[in-house]
Design a protein around this motif. Structure first.
Motif, short mmCIF file in Angstrom:
data_model
loop_
_atom_site.label_atom_id
_atom_site.label_comp_id
_atom_site.label_asym_id
_atom_site.label_seq_id
_atom_site.Cartn_x
_atom_site.Cartn_y
_atom_site.Cartn_z
N LEU A 74 -75.27 32.49 84.95
CA LEU A 74 -76.47 33.24 85.26
C LEU A 74 -77.19 32.63 86.72
CD1 LEU A 74 -77.76 33.95 81.50
CD2 LEU A 74 -76.62 35.57 83.37
N LEU A 75 -77.57 31.37 86.56
CA LEU A 75 -78.53 30.19 87.30
C LEU A 75 -78.35 30.59 89.13
CD1 LEU A 75 -81.12 29.02 85.73
CD2 LEU A 75 -81.50 31.22 86.44
N ARG A 76 -76.57 30.66 89.15
CA ARG A 76 -75.69 30.06 90.02
C ARG A 76 -74.83 31.33 90.80
NH1 ARG A 76 -76.14 24.66 89.53
NH2 ARG A 76 -76.34 23.42 88.15
N GLY A 77 -73.50 31.56 90.49
CA GLY A 77 -72.72 32.98 91.08
C GLY A 77 -73.50 34.06 90.68
N HIS A 78 -73.83 34.42 89.28
CA HIS A 78 -75.19 35.68 89.58
C HIS A 78 -75.77 35.68 90.18
CE1 HIS A 78 -76.50 39.26 87.46
NE2 HIS A 78 -77.27 38.80 86.92
N LEU A 79 -76.80 35.07 90.43
CA LEU A 79 -77.52 34.38 91.00
C LEU A 79 -77.83 35.11 92.82
CD1 LEU A 79 -80.65 32.92 90.62
CD2 LEU A 79 -80.46 35.20 90.13
N PHE A 80 -76.04 34.64 93.65
CA PHE A 80 -75.48 34.37 94.00
C PHE A 80 -75.28 36.44 94.84
CE2 PHE A 80 -71.63 34.65 96.76
CZ PHE A 80 -72.42 33.47 98.52
N TRP A 81 -74.58 36.82 93.64
CA TRP A 81 -74.34 37.43 93.92
C TRP A 81 -75.75 39.05 94.29
CZ3 TRP A 81 -70.49 38.15 96.59
CH2 TRP A 81 -69.07 37.89 96.31
N LYS A 82 -76.58 39.18 93.12
CA LYS A 82 -77.35 39.05 92.92
C LYS A 82 -78.66 39.53 93.30
CE LYS A 82 -80.61 40.94 88.96
NZ LYS A 82 -81.42 39.94 88.00
N ASP A 83 -78.79 38.33 94.21
CA ASP A 83 -79.48 38.32 95.68
C ASP A 83 -79.24 37.31 97.18
OD1 ASP A 83 -82.34 37.22 96.66
OD2 ASP A 83 -82.99 35.75 94.77
N ARG A 84 -79.52 38.03 97.83
CA ARG A 84 -77.70 36.97 98.49
C ARG A 84 -78.92 36.59 99.42
NH1 ARG A 84 -74.99 40.52 103.92
NH2 ARG A 84 -73.63 39.32 104.49
N GLU A 85 -80.10 36.11 99.66
CA GLU A 85 -80.99 35.84 100.80
C GLU A 85 -81.01 33.83 100.10
OE1 GLU A 85 -81.61 36.34 103.48
OE2 GLU A 85 -80.01 38.02 103.59
N ARG A 86 -81.15 34.52 98.59
CA ARG A 86 -81.55 32.72 98.13
C ARG A 86 -80.97 31.89 98.58
NH1 ARG A 86 -83.64 31.73 92.69
NH2 ARG A 86 -84.87 33.61 92.71
N PHE A 87 -79.25 31.81 98.14
CA PHE A 87 -78.44 30.62 98.78
C PHE A 87 -78.05 30.57 100.24
CE2 PHE A 87 -78.02 31.41 93.91
CZ PHE A 87 -78.32 30.19 94.27
N LYS A 118 -67.57 49.83 75.74
CA LYS A 118 -68.95 49.25 75.39
C LYS A 118 -69.57 47.98 75.38
CE LYS A 118 -69.97 53.13 73.34
NZ LYS A 118 -70.32 54.20 75.05
N ALA A 119 -67.90 46.42 75.83
CA ALA A 119 -68.75 45.82 75.74
C ALA A 119 -67.78 45.04 76.90
CB ALA A 119 -68.68 44.73 74.43
N VAL A 120 -68.19 44.23 77.99
CA VAL A 120 -67.90 43.59 78.90
C VAL A 120 -67.67 42.40 78.90
CG1 VAL A 120 -67.50 43.01 81.71
CG2 VAL A 120 -67.58 45.90 80.83
N LEU A 121 -66.69 41.89 79.16
CA LEU A 121 -66.53 39.63 78.74
C LEU A 121 -66.50 39.38 80.41
CD1 LEU A 121 -66.21 41.06 75.69
CD2 LEU A 121 -65.47 39.09 75.35
N LEU A 122 -66.92 38.93 81.11
CA LEU A 122 -66.59 38.27 82.29
C LEU A 122 -66.25 36.04 82.03
CD1 LEU A 122 -69.85 39.29 83.81
CD2 LEU A 122 -66.85 39.99 84.43
N THR A 123 -64.84 35.92 82.26
CA THR A 123 -64.28 35.30 82.69
C THR A 123 -65.24 33.85 83.68
OG1 THR A 123 -62.72 35.83 84.16
CG2 THR A 123 -62.46 35.64 81.87
N HIS A 124 -66.46 34.83 84.80
CA HIS A 124 -66.94 33.72 85.81
C HIS A 124 -66.88 34.73 86.73
CE1 HIS A 124 -62.42 34.35 87.20
NE2 HIS A 124 -63.10 32.90 88.29
N HIS A 125 -67.72 34.07 87.72
CA HIS A 125 -68.37 35.19 88.57
C HIS A 125 -68.44 35.86 89.89
CE1 HIS A 125 -69.11 31.85 90.44
NE2 HIS A 125 -69.02 32.61 91.54
N HIS A 126 -66.85 35.41 90.09
CA HIS A 126 -65.70 35.77 90.91
C HIS A 126 -65.93 37.63 91.81
CE1 HIS A 126 -64.12 31.38 91.67
NE2 HIS A 126 -65.46 31.13 92.30
N PRO A 127 -65.73 37.91 92.64
CA PRO A 127 -65.86 38.54 92.70
C PRO A 127 -65.17 39.98 92.60
CG PRO A 127 -65.50 38.12 94.97
CD PRO A 127 -65.93 37.07 93.93
N ASP A 128 -63.66 40.07 92.69
CA ASP A 128 -62.62 40.18 91.71
C ASP A 128 -61.93 40.17 90.69
OD1 ASP A 128 -61.84 37.61 91.52
OD2 ASP A 128 -59.76 37.69 92.04
#
Ligand SMILES: [Zn+2]
Ligand SMILES: [Zn+2]
Length: 316
Positions: free
Chosen positions: A96-109, A64-74
């Motif tokens: 949210l505005l960095r690593g998460h966006l890096f995955w969510k919006d591939r073109e951005r960076f 019911k809950a997922v706690l993420l330590t960071h945005h790395h793919p593994d």
């Protein structure tokens, strides 16, 4: 799977990277089940995670809950999958505005990343290899749609545990550790037993990740956990001593870089000197970012200057 403490389980899950496995942690309370980190979206990872859950009589949708330590793919890869099954997903606000966006919006960076590598002197052939590997990784990463932001110092009551969020940037900008009242800590990739966590400067990261990381090591020493259950390998039983070793490791690398800079050099050439040998494009990418993080640390200290295109670093 190992039960570390009542209600706290360690689940090693295979990943197609040199570290071989990532450790997920399952928190099982009377009313709720939570997962800390999620592994990468490969068939092998899903299968082994499914088996581990089944051992406890659980299935994916029981989380019911997922706690993420960071945005790395593994660590972050399957978080969107769990969200789709009904879990709420927590991630530090800095991601949210960095690593998460890096995955969510591939073109951005993408363009900024390419520019950083090319200006740093990376050959096109290596860059092509990196692009290929990244395309594969993107297929295995499922970003959450509505991650809930975590803040430093916040206390989470989840699955019968009270966990304090401690922001520990460096390895990733929004890296956090979860500290239990009883003195143990879920440490993500902050302190690892056998390797020095990669400290990289990327197109989307804060400007001085190594300084962030060294501060985070101090923070751990202050918080003084008794044991750190880490994202890879076994638990770190003497976190203070491990933090000291990692600091010494980076100090040695900084000295080595300064010694290499008898004359101005590009980050790429310096990364080849610091990390010699036959590395895959992905490993070269990490070596390059790690070198850049160390160069920028020295530049912020006033010891180096940076110039032109291609990028050249020189002693100040
Ligand atoms: Zn990591
Ligand atoms: Zn990791």
């Amino acid at each position: 799977m190992t039960e570390l403490l009542p209600g706290l389980y360690q689940i090693p899950v295979p990943i197609p990277y040199p570290l071989k496995t990532v450790n997920l942690y399952l928190l099982k309370g009377k009313e709720e089940v939570a997962l800390v980190d999620t592994a990468l979206g490969t068939r092998a990872a899903r299968g082994s995670l499914e088996l581990a859950l089944a051992e406890l009589g659980l299935c994916f949708s029981d989380v019911k809950a997922v706690l993420l330590t960071h945005h790395h793919p593994d660590h972050y890869g399957l978080s969107g999958f769990f969200e789709a099954q009904g879990a709420r997903v927590y991630l530090h606000e800095e991601e949210l505005l960095r690593g998460h966006l890096f995955w969510k919006d591939r073109e951005r960076f993408r363009e900024r990343s390419l520019r950083l590598f090319l200006e740093g002197g990376m050959p096109l052939s290596v860059l092509e290899g990196i692009e290929e590997e990244m395309a594969k990784t993107y297929e295995r990463v499922h970003p959450p749609q509505n991650p809930i932001p975590l803040q430093d110092g916040q206390t989470l009551e989840v699955a019968g545990f009270r966990l304090r969020v401690v922001w520990t940037p460096g390895h990733a900008d929004g890296h956090v550790v979860f500290l239990a009242e009883e003195g143990w800590m879920l440490g993500g990739d902050l302190l690892l037993e056998r390797v020095s966590p990669n400290i990289g400067l990327w197109a989307y990261t804060r400007e001085n990740p190594l300084e962030d990381f060294l501060r985070s090591l101090d923070k751990v020493a202050e918080v003084a956990p008794q044991v750190v259950f880490a994202g890879h390998f076994g638990p770190v039983r003497d976190p203070k001593a491990r933090a000291k070793e990692l600091r010494a490791h980076h100090e040695a690398r900084l000295s080595a870089l300064l010694a290499l800079l008898e004359e101005p050099k590009t980050p790429w050439d310096l990364s080849l000197a610091l990390f010699p040998g036959d590395l895959t494009p992905a490993q070269r990418r990490f070596a390059f970012a790690e070198t850049l993080a160390h160069l920028e640390y020295l530049r912020h200290q006033g010891l180096l200057t940076r110039q032109g295109q291609p990028l050249l670093y020189a002693r100040a």
